[in-house]
Design an enzyme around this catalytic site. Structure first.
Site, PDB file in Angstrom:
ATOM      1  N   SER A   1     -19.333   1.259 -17.802  1.00 58.47           N
ATOM      2  CA  SER A   1     -19.562   1.663 -19.200  1.00 58.47           C
ATOM      3  C   SER A   1     -19.790   3.164 -19.211  1.00 58.47           C
ATOM      4  O   SER A   1     -20.298   3.722 -18.236  1.00 58.47           O
ATOM      5  CB  SER A   1     -20.816   0.958 -19.728  1.00 58.47           C
TER       6      SER A   1
ATOM      7  N   GLY B   1     -20.236  -9.504 -18.696  1.00 58.51           N
ATOM      8  CA  GLY B   1     -21.392  -8.629 -18.835  1.00 58.51           C
ATOM      9  C   GLY B   1     -22.206  -8.985 -20.058  1.00 58.51           C
ATOM     10  O   GLY B   1     -21.719  -9.629 -20.991  1.00 58.51           O
TER      11      GLY B   1
ATOM     12  N   ASP C   1     -22.036 -19.907 -14.113  1.00 56.59           N
ATOM     13  CA  ASP C   1     -23.047 -18.977 -14.618  1.00 56.59           C
ATOM     14  C   ASP C   1     -23.263 -17.892 -13.562  1.00 56.59           C
ATOM     15  O   ASP C   1     -23.890 -18.133 -12.528  1.00 56.59           O
ATOM     16  CB  ASP C   1     -24.350 -19.745 -14.900  1.00 56.59           C
TER      17      ASP C   1
ATOM     18  N   ALA D   1     -13.419 -14.969 -21.551  1.00 59.23           N
ATOM     19  CA  ALA D   1     -13.497 -15.840 -22.730  1.00 59.23           C
ATOM     20  C   ALA D   1     -13.413 -15.067 -24.038  1.00 59.23           C
ATOM     21  O   ALA D   1     -12.808 -15.535 -25.000  1.00 59.23           O
ATOM     22  CB  ALA D   1     -14.791 -16.668 -22.684  1.00 59.23           C
ATOM     23  N   THR D   2     -14.037 -13.892 -24.093  1.00 57.68           N
ATOM     24  CA  THR D   2     -14.039 -13.133 -25.363  1.00 57.68           C
ATOM     25  C   THR D   2     -13.876 -11.635 -25.090  1.00 57.68           C
ATOM     26  O   THR D   2     -13.887 -11.191 -23.934  1.00 57.68           O
ATOM     27  CB  THR D   2     -15.375 -13.330 -26.135  1.00 57.68           C
ATOM     28  N   GLY D   3     -13.752 -10.874 -26.154  1.00 58.82           N
ATOM     29  CA  GLY D   3     -13.809  -9.414 -26.094  1.00 58.82           C
ATOM     30  C   GLY D   3     -12.758  -8.767 -25.205  1.00 58.82           C
ATOM     31  O   GLY D   3     -11.576  -9.147 -25.223  1.00 58.82           O
TER      32      GLY D   3
ATOM     33  N   TYR E   1     -29.182  -2.259 -18.687  1.00 64.20           N
ATOM     34  CA  TYR E   1     -27.736  -2.230 -18.939  1.00 64.20           C
ATOM     35  C   TYR E   1     -27.073  -1.002 -18.308  1.00 64.20           C
ATOM     36  O   TYR E   1     -26.189  -1.142 -17.442  1.00 64.20           O
ATOM     37  CB  TYR E   1     -27.469  -2.251 -20.451  1.00 64.20           C
TER      38      TYR E   1
END
Ligand code: NAD
Length: 254
Positions: free
Chosen positions: A113, A71, A41, A10-12, A150
């Site tokens: 990451s 994430g 979800d 959806a984003t990023g 994270y």
């Protein structure tokens, strides 16, 4: 036309991957909590199962490539949400669609990451994740912090990917990870604005050898490479896409 599926489109970074694949004429099925072909979800087992069931329907002939990109950042509470989305939202869905990937000899990219390689992560938490014990991981992380939640989830995700490589490769499925550094997305905007993590992020952003944060497109370029036949002998690798920050911090570890 190839069929790709992904979480977090959806984003990023995920949205940049989706745009690149669509621009070259491929079909992309997005699973996300919002603005997606499959709204689910991924913090819940019901949501993950809904995603898997719908992927069986919308990608019935198989999946050429899958990107686990959804994430949450270290600022999100309760910390268990980070655990549930970042680790189990990736691993459980990949397990659930293995047959679809096998049908097309597909490739998988998980989004880890560069913080996964930072020191000081809690071993009990990491072991609970790698033992697939969601309840225990959530119980342990409740008493730790957002950084552990994270970076620990991203460390375990990279290690899960590497442990899984031989089994998937035996079925013709390649799997790799990208480990992005700081990238300009809604997630980093929120962390920069966070009371606990904002200053640390500012300081961290000044230590990028390239001198600037990545755009989502820069990370997407690497993900698309790992999905493509151009990378056909790259299996079980963690590709750091971080302007040299991991090399700066851990020159002798690779
Ligand atoms: P983002 O917030 O723009 O994208 C995250 C996506 O995950 C969104 O589309 C969001 O809706 C989706 N999502 C969140 N919770 C969900 C849930 N419960 N169920 C389903 N979907 C959910 O952030 P981004 O920076 O583009 O992050 C993409 C990935 O890259 C994440 O896994 C993130 O940890 C990782 N990453 C980001 C950076 C960075 O600096 N931005 C650095 C390293 C790794």
């Amino acid at each position: 036309m190839k069929t790709f599926a992904m979480t977090g489109g959806a984003t990023g970074i995920g949205a940049a991957v989706k745009e690149q694949l669509i621009a070259r004429g491929d079909k992309v099925v997005v699973v996300d909590i919002k603005n997606a072909n499959i709204e689910a979800d991924l913090s819940t087992s019901e949501g993950r199962q809904h995603a898997i069931d719908q992927l069986q329907v919308l990608c019935a002939y198989g999946i050429d490539g899958f990107i686990a990109c959804a994430g949450l950042g270290p600022h999100v509470t309760p910390f268990s949400l980070i655990t549930q989305v970042n680790f189990f939202g990736a691993t459980v869905v990949i397990e659930g669609i293995t047959a679809l990937l096998k049908a097309k000899q597909g490739s998988v990219v998980v989004v880890s990451s560069n913080s996964a390689a930072l020191p000081g992560l809690n071993d009990d938490y990491l072991n609970a994740l790698l033992n697939n014990d969601e309840d225990k991981a959530c119980e342990i992380i409740a008493d730790l912090d957002g950084h552990n939640a994270y970076a620990g989830s991203k460390n375990a995700l990279a290690r899960w990917m590497r442990r899984k490589t031989p089994e998937l490769m035996a079925q013709g499925i390649r799997i790799n990870a990208v480990a992005p550094g700081m990238t300009v997305t809604p997630l980093t905007d929120q962390v920069f604005a966070d009371e606990t993590y904002g200053q640390a992020m500012q300081d961290f952003s000044k230590m990028i050898p390239a001198g600037f944060m990545a755009t989502p497109e820069m990370i997407a370029d690497s993900i698309v490479f790992l999905l493509d036949p151009a990378s056909r002998y790259v299996c079980g690798s963690v590709l750091f896409v971080d302007g040299g920050q991991d090399a700066l911090l851990r020159a002798d570890n690779f």
